[in-house]
Design a protein around this motif. Structure first.
Motif, mmCIF file in Angstrom:
data_model
loop_
_atom_site.group_PDB
_atom_site.id
_atom_site.type_symbol
_atom_site.label_atom_id
_atom_site.label_comp_id
_atom_site.label_asym_id
_atom_site.label_seq_id
_atom_site.Cartn_x
_atom_site.Cartn_y
_atom_site.Cartn_z
ATOM 1 N N LEU A 163 0.826 -1.208 0.000
ATOM 2 C CA LEU A 163 0.000 0.000 0.000
ATOM 3 C C LEU A 163 0.861 1.260 0.000
ATOM 4 O O LEU A 163 0.547 2.242 -0.673
ATOM 5 C CB LEU A 163 -0.924 0.011 1.224
ATOM 6 C CG LEU A 163 -2.082 -0.996 1.223
ATOM 7 C CD1 LEU A 163 -2.803 -0.977 2.561
ATOM 8 C CD2 LEU A 163 -3.057 -0.687 0.088
ATOM 9 N N LEU A 164 1.958 1.222 0.754
ATOM 10 C CA LEU A 164 2.835 2.381 0.841
ATOM 11 C C LEU A 164 3.666 2.575 -0.419
ATOM 12 O O LEU A 164 3.896 3.708 -0.852
ATOM 13 C CB LEU A 164 3.779 2.230 2.041
ATOM 14 C CG LEU A 164 3.205 2.444 3.433
ATOM 15 C CD1 LEU A 164 4.217 2.016 4.488
ATOM 16 C CD2 LEU A 164 2.823 3.896 3.631
ATOM 17 N N ALA A 165 4.126 1.466 -0.987
ATOM 18 C CA ALA A 165 5.097 1.565 -2.077
ATOM 19 C C ALA A 165 4.829 0.508 -3.139
ATOM 20 O O ALA A 165 5.545 -0.500 -3.229
ATOM 21 C CB ALA A 165 6.509 1.409 -1.510
ATOM 22 N N PRO A 166 3.832 0.709 -3.959
ATOM 23 C CA PRO A 166 3.507 -0.297 -4.979
ATOM 24 C C PRO A 166 4.543 -0.397 -6.090
ATOM 25 O O PRO A 166 4.528 -1.361 -6.856
ATOM 26 C CB PRO A 166 2.162 0.201 -5.532
ATOM 27 C CG PRO A 166 2.157 1.678 -5.272
ATOM 28 C CD PRO A 166 2.888 1.855 -3.981
ATOM 29 N N GLY A 167 5.453 0.567 -6.167
ATOM 30 C CA GLY A 167 6.425 0.554 -7.252
ATOM 31 C C GLY A 167 7.739 -0.129 -6.929
ATOM 32 O O GLY A 167 8.656 -0.121 -7.751
ATOM 33 N N LEU A 168 7.889 -0.725 -5.730
ATOM 34 C CA LEU A 168 9.156 -1.356 -5.350
ATOM 35 C C LEU A 168 9.404 -2.625 -6.143
ATOM 36 O O LEU A 168 8.475 -3.383 -6.447
ATOM 37 C CB LEU A 168 9.157 -1.691 -3.856
ATOM 38 C CG LEU A 168 9.094 -0.515 -2.869
ATOM 39 C CD1 LEU A 168 9.147 -1.042 -1.440
ATOM 40 C CD2 LEU A 168 10.223 0.467 -3.123
#
Length: 552
Positions: free
Chosen positions: A138-143
């Protein structure tokens, strides 16, 4: 929650210092003494925080581990700031109640509140451990996959910090109510020392291998574990003093009928919700940063450099003005209140704008001096430097907005800043989306600057209406002159730095001397350039500096 509740919640965390000072009039400690204690403790903590960041940078650079850590620490760090910070809702709620009661009544209240908070935050800790993957997504979907897996592992390790945050916040409030200020203010030092010791030992044992695939998980676990150990040590240091002062022990107590317990909870619950709204912008920035490799780590390093002097200076400026604004809230005192508002804003400008000139002109050599060693190489420095420049641009607007917010609280209006903070959440998301495409990671910082500028304009417009007019035209002309001086100071500083580098180089101590000389040039040019403005706040600032030096 009603608007009145929101107003009370917002006001509580800001006005707690005023309540505390009024109660402590019975003692020999003055506001200046308390502010001095807090300032010294803050400075010491910041210096050790710098060493902590240097160790982390040397070990991991802007690589996978520290980038994952930036996301894994978001929720524990958010709770540590929100619940465990000075002027946080837990700290504020306890002081507002305990300061009005006899010391003999404190222990049962503190123990009951501690029991309730521990139970609730223990549930939060379990949820973080079980659903760590969901929170990271949720915080960082692009990792990418590797960073995501390490972030999940680190979040699971640091999850107990959620519970410790509440206990640390309770400790802050309890000790301050017992007229103890130094330990609460310096207690973050224990966390920094723990990280420095653990990571330093690991570096000595493994060396540069710590950032290789073989030891990547080891380094990630060590960093997260050191963070958890530091929070535990910070809490224990407060707990020992709390026992000795008779302000409660580590005891389970479920008697909610004790007088004062419900008073604490009535302040604590809405204040926590209100303060938490302000952190949503951080989540938004990191959401967009997750799509830029290394952006979160670079933002972490740049933000630390920029906020270190800002944190120290803001305490010096804001703390003395809080009671002043409150004493002048009545309509018959508004003419003097306007003068004090101007003083707050221009003292902010006189301290922040020279820093802006320095950060813009010397960003790269500053980053190199602070971080460049071992795994933090020249490429990493060049990734962080533009972010430091962006943070430097926003210093004035960040602190000036805070000054104006305090004026509203002094006028008994917590609802207006709360409503504007809600608007800012959506404005920040829009600006993030627009600016990240044009400027990458620095665009996220520019979005925050834009939000702060819009907030300032709205606050000044509303105060102009409420206080029957402000001399905004005169203030604008003086501010424009200060901005011109900042440009001149930045240009002169950059020129000196460039010439120094071309003819003398910047290796070793030469880099330090280069920064010292170029920074002094920036400060001198700035203050010489503003002499024609004849600002009375310059004399005030010099007086404060002489006073501090005299005490030293």
């Amino acid at each position: 929650m009603s608007n009145i509740d929101r107003s009370s919640a917002s006001m509580t965390s800001i006005n707690v210092f005023i309540v505390l000072v009024s109660v402590n009039n019975k003692s020999s400690r003055s506001l200046a003494n308390i502010a001095g204690i807090v300032a010294v403790a803050t400075l010491v903590s910041k210096l050790f925080g710098l060493v902590r960041e240097q160790i982390i940078a040397a070990a991991f650079g802007v690589g996978t581990v520290v980038n994952a850590y930036a996301y894994a620490y978001v929720i524990p760090g958010f709770l540590l700031i929100l619940l465990g910070g000075i002027n946080g809702p837990f700290h504020s709620a306890l002081i507002s109640v305990l300061a009005k009661r006899d010391k003999s009544e404190a222990a049962p209240i503190v123990e009951t509140v501690t029991t309730l908070v521990t139970v609730i935050l223990l549930v939060v800790t379990v949820v973080l451990v079980v659903f760590a993957g969901t929170f990271i997504d949720l915080l960082a979907p692009g990792l990418d996959t590797e960073v995501r897996q390490i972030a999940i592992l680190q979040l699971q390790i640091m999850s107990p910090v959620a519970m410790l945050a509440g206990l640390i916040g309770i400790g802050f409030g309890t000790l301050n109510a017992a007229d103890s200020y130094f330990l609460p203010s310096i207690s973050p030092l224990f966390s920094s020392i723990t990280i420095v010791v653990i990571m330093g030992c690991l570096l000595l044992q493994i060396g540069d291998k710590i950032n290789t695939p073989q030891y990547l998980t080891t380094g990630a676990i060590a960093l997260a574990g050191a963070t958890l150990a530091g929070a535990i040590l910070q809490w224990l240091a407060q707990l020992i003093v709390q026992w000795r002062t008779g302000m409660g022990k580590l005891r389970l107590r479920f008697d909610w009928r004790i007088p004062g317990v419900m008073d604490v909870l009535k302040v604590m619950a809405p204040a926590t919700l209100s303060s938490g709204m302000l952190q949503i912008n951080v989540y938004t920035d990191l959401f967009f940063a997750s799509f830029i490799p290394g952006a979160a780590a670079a933002m972490r390093y740049g933000n630390f450099i920029a906020l270190t002097p800002l944190g120290i200076i803001s305490n010096t400026i804001l703390v003395p003005f809080l009671p002043v604004f409150s004493r002048l809230a009545a309509p018959e005192n508004w003419s003097e209140l306007k003068v004090r508002i101007r003083q707050g804003l221009f003292l902010t400008a006189l301290t922040m704008l020279p820093l802006t000139a320095i950060f813009i002109s010397l960003a790269l050599p500053i980053v190199k001096l602070v971080y460049e060693r071992s795994q933090f190489d020249d490429n990493a420095a060049r990734q962080v430097a533009p972010l430091l420049m962006a943070y430097g641009l926003g210093l004035l607007f960040y602190l000036a907005r805070d000054v104006l917010v305090r004026v509203f609280y002094a006028l008994g209006d917590g609802e207006t800043p709360f409503r504007i903070s809600i608007i800012n959440i959506f404005l920040n998301a829009i600006l993030d989306f627009l600016l990240v495409n044009a400027f990458a990671a620095p665009g996220l910082v520019m979005a925050t600057i834009g939000v702060n500028i819009v907030s300032m304009v709205i606050f000044l417009w509303l105060l102009n209406k409420r206080l029957n007019g402000l001399p905004l035209g005169q203030w604008s002309k003086s501010l424009f002159g200060l901005l011109i001086a900042t440009v001149l100071a930045s240009g002169a500083s950059y020129g000196v730095s460039y010439v120094w580098q071309q003819y003398l180089g910047n290796n070793g101590l030469l880099l330090l001397f280069q920064l010292v000389v170029a920074s002094l040039v920036a400060v001198i040019v700035f203050f010489v350039a503003i002499l024609p403005l004849r600002l009375p706040e310059v004399a005030m600032l010099l007086g404060k500096i002489k006073q501090k030096l005299g005490r030293s």
